[in-house]
Design a protein around this motif. Structure first.
Motif, PDB file in Angstrom:
ATOM      1  N   THR A  18      12.205  50.203 -42.883  1.00 56.23           N
ATOM      2  CA  THR A  18      12.162  49.555 -44.197  1.00 56.23           C
ATOM      3  C   THR A  18      13.509  49.013 -44.664  1.00 56.23           C
ATOM      4  OG1 THR A  18      12.654  51.493 -45.600  1.00 56.23           O
ATOM      5  CG2 THR A  18      10.403  51.271 -44.783  1.00 56.23           C
ATOM      6  N   ALA A  19      14.567  49.212 -43.886  1.00 57.45           N
ATOM      7  CA  ALA A  19      15.882  48.714 -44.303  1.00 57.45           C
ATOM      8  C   ALA A  19      16.538  47.884 -43.203  1.00 57.45           C
ATOM      9  CB  ALA A  19      16.784  49.878 -44.715  1.00 57.45           C
ATOM     10  N   PHE A  20      16.950  48.524 -42.122  1.00 55.10           N
ATOM     11  CA  PHE A  20      17.710  47.857 -41.065  1.00 55.10           C
ATOM     12  C   PHE A  20      17.002  46.620 -40.510  1.00 55.10           C
ATOM     13  CE2 PHE A  20      18.596  47.514 -36.447  1.00 55.10           C
ATOM     14  CZ  PHE A  20      19.937  47.160 -36.511  1.00 55.10           C
ATOM     15  N   LEU A  21      15.819  46.808 -39.937  1.00 55.28           N
ATOM     16  CA  LEU A  21      15.113  45.692 -39.299  1.00 55.28           C
ATOM     17  C   LEU A  21      14.645  44.614 -40.276  1.00 55.28           C
ATOM     18  CD1 LEU A  21      13.004  47.568 -36.587  1.00 55.28           C
ATOM     19  CD2 LEU A  21      15.032  46.141 -36.233  1.00 55.28           C
ATOM     20  N   PRO A  22      13.945  44.976 -41.372  1.00 51.62           N
ATOM     21  CA  PRO A  22      13.435  43.905 -42.244  1.00 51.62           C
ATOM     22  C   PRO A  22      14.511  43.102 -42.947  1.00 51.62           C
ATOM     23  CG  PRO A  22      13.041  46.055 -43.224  1.00 51.62           C
ATOM     24  CD  PRO A  22      13.484  46.296 -41.821  1.00 51.62           C
ATOM     25  N   TYR A  23      15.619  43.741 -43.353  1.00 51.54           N
ATOM     26  CA  TYR A  23      16.657  42.973 -44.037  1.00 51.54           C
ATOM     27  C   TYR A  23      17.385  42.042 -43.078  1.00 51.54           C
ATOM     28  CZ  TYR A  23      16.230  44.802 -48.725  1.00 51.54           C
ATOM     29  OH  TYR A  23      15.759  45.074 -49.992  1.00 51.54           O
ATOM     30  N   VAL A  24      17.540  42.467 -41.823  1.00 53.68           N
ATOM     31  CA  VAL A  24      18.123  41.570 -40.824  1.00 53.68           C
ATOM     32  C   VAL A  24      17.184  40.395 -40.580  1.00 53.68           C
ATOM     33  CG1 VAL A  24      18.778  41.327 -38.396  1.00 53.68           C
ATOM     34  CG2 VAL A  24      19.514  43.337 -39.685  1.00 53.68           C
ATOM     35  N   PHE A  25      15.889  40.677 -40.431  1.00 54.00           N
ATOM     36  CA  PHE A  25      14.906  39.615 -40.212  1.00 54.00           C
ATOM     37  C   PHE A  25      14.871  38.646 -41.385  1.00 54.00           C
ATOM     38  CE2 PHE A  25      12.249  42.515 -37.270  1.00 54.00           C
ATOM     39  CZ  PHE A  25      12.921  42.036 -36.162  1.00 54.00           C
ATOM     40  N   TYR A  26      14.819  39.185 -42.612  1.00 54.47           N
ATOM     41  CA  TYR A  26      14.685  38.324 -43.786  1.00 54.47           C
ATOM     42  C   TYR A  26      15.936  37.466 -43.981  1.00 54.47           C
ATOM     43  CZ  TYR A  26      13.417  36.777 -48.468  1.00 54.47           C
ATOM     44  OH  TYR A  26      13.094  36.002 -49.553  1.00 54.47           O
ATOM     45  N   SER A  27      17.102  38.084 -43.810  1.00 55.49           N
ATOM     46  CA  SER A  27      18.350  37.336 -43.971  1.00 55.49           C
ATOM     47  C   SER A  27      18.457  36.244 -42.914  1.00 55.49           C
ATOM     48  CB  SER A  27      19.545  38.291 -43.878  1.00 55.49           C
ATOM     49  OG  SER A  27      19.490  39.269 -44.902  1.00 55.49           O
ATOM     50  N   LYS A  28      17.989  36.553 -41.706  1.00 58.46           N
ATOM     51  CA  LYS A  28      17.979  35.535 -40.649  1.00 58.46           C
ATOM     52  C   LYS A  28      17.018  34.412 -41.016  1.00 58.46           C
ATOM     53  CE  LYS A  28      19.213  34.132 -36.526  1.00 58.46           C
ATOM     54  NZ  LYS A  28      20.627  33.771 -36.233  1.00 58.46           N
ATOM     55  N   GLY A  29      15.873  34.779 -41.597  1.00 60.07           N
ATOM     56  CA  GLY A  29      14.908  33.775 -42.016  1.00 60.07           C
ATOM     57  C   GLY A  29      15.436  32.865 -43.103  1.00 60.07           C
ATOM     58  N   LEU A  30      16.256  33.413 -44.005  1.00 63.68           N
ATOM     59  CA  LEU A  30      16.826  32.603 -45.085  1.00 63.68           C
ATOM     60  C   LEU A  30      17.734  31.494 -44.558  1.00 63.68           C
ATOM     61  CD1 LEU A  30      17.815  35.122 -47.938  1.00 63.68           C
ATOM     62  CD2 LEU A  30      16.085  33.320 -48.022  1.00 63.68           C
ATOM     63  N   GLU A  31      18.251  31.679 -43.345  1.00 65.19           N
ATOM     64  CA  GLU A  31      19.119  30.655 -42.764  1.00 65.19           C
ATOM     65  C   GLU A  31      18.342  29.386 -42.425  1.00 65.19           C
ATOM     66  OE1 GLU A  31      21.105  32.339 -39.404  1.00 65.19           O
ATOM     67  OE2 GLU A  31      22.039  33.955 -40.551  1.00 65.19           O
ATOM     68  N   GLY A  32      17.008  29.512 -42.265  1.00 66.06           N
ATOM     69  CA  GLY A  32      16.213  28.347 -41.898  1.00 66.06           C
ATOM     70  C   GLY A  32      15.135  27.961 -42.882  1.00 66.06           C
ATOM     71  N   LEU A  33      14.985  28.739 -43.981  1.00 62.71           N
ATOM     72  CA  LEU A  33      13.965  28.448 -44.986  1.00 62.71           C
ATOM     73  C   LEU A  33      14.579  28.404 -46.373  1.00 62.71           C
ATOM     74  CD1 LEU A  33      10.830  30.643 -44.124  1.00 62.71           C
ATOM     75  CD2 LEU A  33      11.037  28.166 -43.923  1.00 62.71           C
ATOM     76  N   GLU A  34      13.973  27.611 -47.260  1.00 64.64           N
ATOM     77  CA  GLU A  34      14.387  27.621 -48.661  1.00 64.64           C
ATOM     78  C   GLU A  34      14.032  28.971 -49.269  1.00 64.64           C
ATOM     79  OE1 GLU A  34      12.335  24.404 -50.442  1.00 64.64           O
ATOM     80  OE2 GLU A  34      13.542  22.847 -49.478  1.00 64.64           O
ATOM     81  N   SER A  35      14.768  29.380 -50.282  1.00 64.50           N
ATOM     82  CA  SER A  35      14.566  30.692 -50.893  1.00 64.50           C
ATOM     83  C   SER A  35      13.147  30.865 -51.420  1.00 64.50           C
ATOM     84  CB  SER A  35      15.571  30.899 -52.032  1.00 64.50           C
ATOM     85  OG  SER A  35      16.892  30.911 -51.544  1.00 64.50           O
ATOM     86  N   SER A  36      12.627  29.832 -52.089  1.00 68.60           N
ATOM     87  CA  SER A  36      11.287  29.946 -52.664  1.00 68.60           C
ATOM     88  C   SER A  36      10.225  30.091 -51.579  1.00 68.60           C
ATOM     89  CB  SER A  36      10.984  28.718 -53.534  1.00 68.60           C
ATOM     90  OG  SER A  36      11.098  27.529 -52.782  1.00 68.60           O
ATOM     91  N   LYS A  37      10.362  29.351 -50.486  1.00 71.33           N
ATOM     92  CA  LYS A  37       9.394  29.448 -49.395  1.00 71.33           C
ATOM     93  C   LYS A  37       9.481  30.791 -48.692  1.00 71.33           C
ATOM     94  CE  LYS A  37       9.065  24.485 -48.457  1.00 71.33           C
ATOM     95  NZ  LYS A  37       9.244  23.420 -47.444  1.00 71.33           N
ATOM     96  N   ALA A  38      10.711  31.286 -48.501  1.00 77.26           N
ATOM     97  CA  ALA A  38      10.886  32.588 -47.858  1.00 77.26           C
ATOM     98  C   ALA A  38      10.248  33.691 -48.695  1.00 77.26           C
ATOM     99  CB  ALA A  38      12.376  32.881 -47.664  1.00 77.26           C
ATOM    100  N   SER A  39      10.406  33.591 -50.002  1.00 75.74           N
ATOM    101  CA  SER A  39       9.821  34.592 -50.893  1.00 75.74           C
ATOM    102  C   SER A  39       8.301  34.581 -50.814  1.00 75.74           C
ATOM    103  CB  SER A  39      10.275  34.328 -52.328  1.00 75.74           C
ATOM    104  OG  SER A  39       9.734  35.274 -53.217  1.00 75.74           O
ATOM    105  N   ILE A  40       7.719  33.390 -50.693  1.00 74.05           N
ATOM    106  CA  ILE A  40       6.267  33.267 -50.592  1.00 74.05           C
ATOM    107  C   ILE A  40       5.762  33.878 -49.290  1.00 74.05           C
ATOM    108  CG2 ILE A  40       4.369  31.630 -50.363  1.00 74.05           C
ATOM    109  CD1 ILE A  40       5.960  29.767 -52.251  1.00 74.05           C
ATOM    110  N   VAL A  41       6.430  33.573 -48.179  1.00 71.51           N
ATOM    111  CA  VAL A  41       6.027  34.120 -46.881  1.00 71.51           C
ATOM    112  C   VAL A  41       6.136  35.641 -46.879  1.00 71.51           C
ATOM    113  CG1 VAL A  41       6.567  34.216 -44.419  1.00 71.51           C
ATOM    114  CG2 VAL A  41       6.671  32.030 -45.625  1.00 71.51           C
ATOM    115  N   ALA A  42       7.195  36.162 -47.491  1.00 71.26           N
ATOM    116  CA  ALA A  42       7.417  37.608 -47.529  1.00 71.26           C
ATOM    117  C   ALA A  42       6.410  38.326 -48.414  1.00 71.26           C
ATOM    118  CB  ALA A  42       8.834  37.913 -48.022  1.00 71.26           C
ATOM    119  N   SER A  43       5.592  37.564 -49.134  1.00 70.13           N
ATOM    120  CA  SER A  43       4.582  38.176 -49.992  1.00 70.13           C
ATOM    121  C   SER A  43       3.497  38.891 -49.197  1.00 70.13           C
ATOM    122  CB  SER A  43       3.940  37.118 -50.904  1.00 70.13           C
ATOM    123  OG  SER A  43       4.870  36.635 -51.838  1.00 70.13           O
TER     124      SER A  43
END
Length: 289
Positions: A224-249
């Motif tokens: 719930t910390a190490f893997l998902p935050y690395v994945f999400y932060s990596k995803g933010l490098e290629g997605l807009e913040s609003s779209k990333a938030s929607i996908v993470a829903s």
């Protein structure tokens, strides 16, 4: 790049969805929200720090003028989100707390309008109304449910602070920082801030309770910390913040399913209507017109 980023964020959301299961287990062992947050981020910090020390020490470097970005992701977002979310689970149950996290994309949308001067469209306005109405229905407030008002506020608060990670993270990425650097300093500042509110006696007692407690600690940190935050932060490098938030829903969807499977926590009939409304709001936000 965009497809890969979407997959990264989706994986992060799925892993975050298991957070309620671990926090519920730790609640039963006597740990409060700050105690759980401390264990989660401190062990996560150790894992990220070891990775960087072995593979890329240059990632430790940041500029002093950019520290506020990581204070934002670490204290303003991660610390306050964790405390609100774990408190909401204690007061409302995992299923309701997970669904209330669906407010996060709406908050990201509103902040993007203010900070990045995005235009307000009909889709965004409709999604906002649907999301808020859905949260009211799932909370049980209108049907006289037993969900506490404080629990609902904590749940919505968790969505708000959760959304801030995308905003502060975007500022950090725009300044040239990678996902590993972002996660390391996010965990560092969150751990420092949380230390002042942690009941260290309780943490020590749980840690020495039995070897199984360390399995829960390790799972909380890794899954719930190490893997998902690395994945999400990596995803933010290629997605807009609003779209990333929607996908993470996908996270609260997984969280709700986890609540049903592990704890038998099923929403009311109106709660299911609320879930549909919130999901519909997310779909509308993702439409071009």
């Amino acid at each position: 790049m965009k497809n890969a980023a979407t997959v990264y964020v989706l994986l992060a959301g799925i892993l975050w969805g298991a957070m309620g299961v671990f926090s519920s287990k730790l609640n039963l062992l006597g740990m409060g929200s700050f105690d759980i947050a401390q264990v989660r981020v401190t062990l996560g910090l150790v894992l990220v720090g070891l990775y960087l020390a072995i593979f890329d020490r240059k990632m430790f470097k940041i500029k002093l003028k950019d520290v506020w970005c990581f204070i934002g992701t670490g204290i303003v977002s991660l610390l306050l989100f964790s405390c609100c979310y774990f408190s909401a689970i204690e007061l409302t149950g995992l299923s309701v707390a997970a669904v209330l996290l669906y407010t996060a994309p709406t908050f990201v949308m509103i902040m993007s309008l203010i900070l990045f001067k995005e235009k307000m469209t009909a889709n965004k306005l409709i999604a906002l109304v649907m999301s808020l109405l859905g949260c009211i229905l799932v909370s049980g407030v209108l049907s006289g449910g037993s969900v506490s008002f404080a629990g609902v506020l904590f749940g919505i608060g968790s969505g708000f602070f959760y959304a801030l990670y995308s905003i502060f993270g975007r500022f950090a990425i725009n300044r040239g920082y990678g996902s590993w650097t972002m996660v390391f300093y996010t965990f560092l500042f969150c751990s420092i801030g949380c230390a002042f509110f942690t009941d260290w006696k309780v943490v020590y007692e749980v840690a020495t309770l039995s070897p199984s407690s360390w399995l829960i600690f390790g799972g909380t940190a890794l899954i719930t910390a190490f893997l998902p935050y690395v994945f999400y932060s990596k995803g933010l490098e290629g997605l807009e913040s609003s779209k990333a938030s929607i996908v993470a829903s996908v996270e609260p969807v997984v969280g709700t399913i986890m609540g049903m499977i592990f704890f038998g926590q099923f929403p009311s009939a109106m709660g299911y209507v609320g879930i549909v409304l919130v999901l519909g709001a997310i779909v509308i936000l993702n439409r071009k017109s």
